[in-house]
Write an enzyme that holds these catalytic residues in place. Structure first.
Site, PDB file in Angstrom:
ATOM      1  N   ASP A 147       0.844  -1.193   0.000  1.00 30.98           N
ATOM      2  CA  ASP A 147       0.000   0.000   0.000  1.00 30.98           C
ATOM      3  C   ASP A 147       0.882   1.247   0.000  1.00 30.98           C
ATOM      4  O   ASP A 147       2.098   1.174  -0.178  1.00 30.98           O
ATOM      5  CB  ASP A 147      -0.977  -0.021   1.175  1.00 30.98           C
ATOM      6  CG  ASP A 147      -0.257  -0.139   2.527  1.00 30.98           C
ATOM      7  OD1 ASP A 147       0.927   0.220   2.611  1.00 30.98           O
ATOM      8  OD2 ASP A 147      -0.891  -0.592   3.501  1.00 30.98           O
TER       9      ASP A 147
ATOM     10  N   HIS B  64       0.291  -8.651  -4.407  1.00 29.08           N
ATOM     11  CA  HIS B  64      -0.603  -7.640  -3.838  1.00 29.08           C
ATOM     12  C   HIS B  64       0.211  -6.362  -3.604  1.00 29.08           C
ATOM     13  O   HIS B  64       0.761  -6.132  -2.531  1.00 29.08           O
ATOM     14  CB  HIS B  64      -1.183  -8.164  -2.521  1.00 29.08           C
ATOM     15  CG  HIS B  64      -2.176  -7.234  -1.875  1.00 29.08           C
ATOM     16  ND1 HIS B  64      -3.529  -7.325  -2.097  1.00 29.08           N
ATOM     17  CD2 HIS B  64      -2.015  -6.195  -1.009  1.00 29.08           C
ATOM     18  CE1 HIS B  64      -4.162  -6.402  -1.388  1.00 29.08           C
ATOM     19  NE2 HIS B  64      -3.254  -5.694  -0.724  1.00 29.08           N
TER      20      HIS B  64
ATOM     21  N   ASP C  64      -1.464 -17.551  -5.819  1.00 30.06           N
ATOM     22  CA  ASP C  64      -0.988 -16.432  -6.641  1.00 30.06           C
ATOM     23  C   ASP C  64      -2.152 -15.537  -7.058  1.00 30.06           C
ATOM     24  O   ASP C  64      -2.343 -15.239  -8.235  1.00 30.06           O
ATOM     25  CB  ASP C  64      -0.207 -16.937  -7.862  1.00 30.06           C
ATOM     26  CG  ASP C  64       0.625 -15.834  -8.532  1.00 30.06           C
ATOM     27  OD1 ASP C  64       0.758 -14.739  -7.926  1.00 30.06           O
ATOM     28  OD2 ASP C  64       1.144 -16.055  -9.637  1.00 30.06           O
TER      29      ASP C  64
ATOM     30  N   GLU D  72       1.366 -10.549  -0.564  1.00 34.67           N
ATOM     31  CA  GLU D  72       1.916  -9.201  -0.359  1.00 34.67           C
ATOM     32  C   GLU D  72       3.379  -9.264   0.058  1.00 34.67           C
ATOM     33  O   GLU D  72       3.742 -10.000   0.976  1.00 34.67           O
ATOM     34  CB  GLU D  72       1.111  -8.456   0.706  1.00 34.67           C
ATOM     35  CG  GLU D  72       1.482  -6.979   0.808  1.00 34.67           C
ATOM     36  CD  GLU D  72       0.490  -6.173   1.652  1.00 34.67           C
ATOM     37  OE1 GLU D  72       0.468  -4.944   1.505  1.00 34.67           O
ATOM     38  OE2 GLU D  72      -0.254  -6.772   2.461  1.00 34.67           O
TER      39      GLU D  72
END
Length: 494
Positions: free
Chosen positions: A95, A411, A462, A471
């Site tokens: 993020d 991710h 995946d 992530e």
């Protein structure tokens, strides 16, 4: 330009032009064992990539020598919400929030990797130092005001409601801080540990910077210790104080910290049977680090830490009477579903490091009559790293860009969305979710990123939405740098 600035610029240019002349501060010692055995893995390639990954996580104004070129400048007004400069540092995972706690732990572990194995890193040493400095420059900004640490930039809830590139982000860049009235012992102590550990990395190649880091570490530790209180709900904050005191003792050689450890070790959990080591739990790391002072420097008051470290080893190695560790059918150490690989990499690092201490001091570990040699620790660590690199039931690497098969849909916002070069116009907050939910591979390769890893049955779907397994994070890679350096050297690849 002021005279001092000119001198600093000249020094910086000289350092960057001749890093080996000036900075190779940790020569290889006899305790690094070379194994003339065959390995199918290119640990040196994995090492190069594991360090390059950090460039993909950079926030701020990117330098001209940026190697992950699909990333561009971002977060250039960070800190303005509180009128403080917080530009720079790292996004810790997939993020666009900057969390100070895991960033500080990442810094400590990268520094420990260089302190123990930097003398073996050859050409990667300068890259590792630059990765550390990108973090410490930020941590110095975050601790610029006494008794205050700016511990987060970005609103996690609002950031997670968007799937957008860091270069585009328009969510609030809220700033969160801890201070006397709202303390956060664990994040403050980890920040002190990071600054102290990094001061050792730069001690010979940039002594002025090293002194700045050490002085700030001392001040931040005093704040952490004086104003007690938990920053994160559910965390016991005081193992971080023991960890930070251990690093300050190592960095300053002051008896103050030795006395602190002697007086407070038990209340800070020195002998707790908690054998998890990660960004939010430091007990085991502190034990291994303090055992070095006893084993190598013969600091007698710390003799208990050898037995504390041995207890951890006995809990981990299969076949001992005290083993409690869990493994997948394919042999991977398994602690939890969410980002399990962080415990694999931190464990591998601790084992090759403790093996080094044991070899130098000619000691072994005795687990109820079951003898564990340094060689056994190294073999265990290698098996874990080999699983990560592809020796597993799926025959896939969990490091992006390493091997012929690796995760394609990690991710990670920046990796999954078209780059700024490929798509110059802005991608709005919610527009990215159609890509996040798709099955298409990420267009931008985040070289060296290690993902959360397989589940307890060695399965890995995946899927981009699966943040627990897919992530990457800086604190997964940081300890791996040290373990890979040791392995690359021991197999003659460095």
């Amino acid at each position: 330009m002021a005279a001092s600035s000119s001198k600093a610029l000249v020094l910086l240019v000289f350092l960057l032009c001749s890093p080996q002349l000036f900075c190779n501060a940790y020569p290889a010692r006899h305790s690094h064992q070379r194994h003339p055995r065959f390995t199918s893995h290119n640990y040196r390639d994995a090492l190069t990539k594991s360090i390059m990954f950090f460039e993909g996580q950079r926030s701020g104004k990117l330098p001209s020598n940026q190697r992950i070129t699909w990333r561009k400048d971002s977060g250039l007004s960070d800190g303005s919400a509180m009128n403080v400069d917080l530009v720079g540092g790292y996004y810790d995972a997939g993020d666009n929030v900057k969390f100070g706690f895991p960033m500080a732990f990442t810094t400590t572990m990268l520094s420990w990797s260089v302190i123990e194995f930097g003398g073996l890193m050859k050409g990667e040493l300068q890259n590792a130092r630059e990765a550390i400095r990108w973090a410490t420059d930020y941590l110095l900004k975050a601790t610029v005001h006494p008794d205050t640490i700016y511990v987060q930039v970005g609103d996690a809830k609002k950031d997670h409601a968007c799937w957008e590139r860091p270069e585009d982000m328009d969510t609030p860049r809220s700033v969160f801080k801890i201070d006397k009235n709202t303390p956060g012992t664990e994040v403050a102590a980890e920040t002190a540990a990071a600054l102290a550990a990094a001061s050792l990395v730069f001690r010979k190649c940039d002594p002025n910077y090293s002194k700045i880091l050490a002085r700030r570490a001392i001040r931040v530790f005093e704040f952490a210790d004086k104003y007690r209180g938990a920053y994160s709900v559910g965390l016991k904050p005081y193992d971080d104080l023991l960890w930070a005191a251990a690093w300050l003792h190592k960095a300053t050689k002051s008896r103050t910290y030795l006395s602190y450890i002697q007086a407070n070790g038990q209340t800070l959990g020195a002998d707790e049977s908690d054998y998890t080591f990660g960004w939010d739990n430091k007990h085991v790391g502190a034990r291994i680090l303090l055992s070095k002072a006893f084993l190598i420097q013969n600091v007698q008051p710390l003799h208990d830490y050898k037995s504390h470290a041995d207890s951890y080893i006995c809990s981990l190695i299969p076949g001992t009477p005290f083993s409690t560790a869990q493994f997948t059918p394919g042999g991977l150490l398994f602690k939890m579903n969410d980002s399990n690989m962080q415990y694999v990499t931190s464990t591998a690092f601790l084992l090759v490091t403790y093996a080094k201490y044991l070899t130098t001091s000619q000691k072994i570990v005795n687990c109820g009559g079951h003898v564990i040699t340094p060689k056994k620790l190294r073999t265990f660590a290698q098996k874990q790293v080999d699983y990560l690199l592809g020796d597993n039931p799926l025959k896939m690497s969990f490091m992006v860009g390493y091997g012929s098969r690796y995760p394609l849909r990690i991710h990670h916002r920046g990796s999954s969305l078209p780059s700024v070069a490929a798509h110059p116009s802005k991608i709005q907050c919610s527009s990215g979710f159609s890509i996040m939910d798709s099955q298409s591979p990420n267009p931008n390769i985040l070289t060296g990123a290690v993902v959360g890893g397989p589940d307890q049955n060695d399965r890995f779907p995946d899927e981009r939405s699966d943040y627990e397994q897919s992530e990457p994070a800086t604190y997964i890679n940081a300890p791996l740098v040290g373990a890979l350096t040791y392995l690359a050297h021991s197999f003659g690849q460095l």
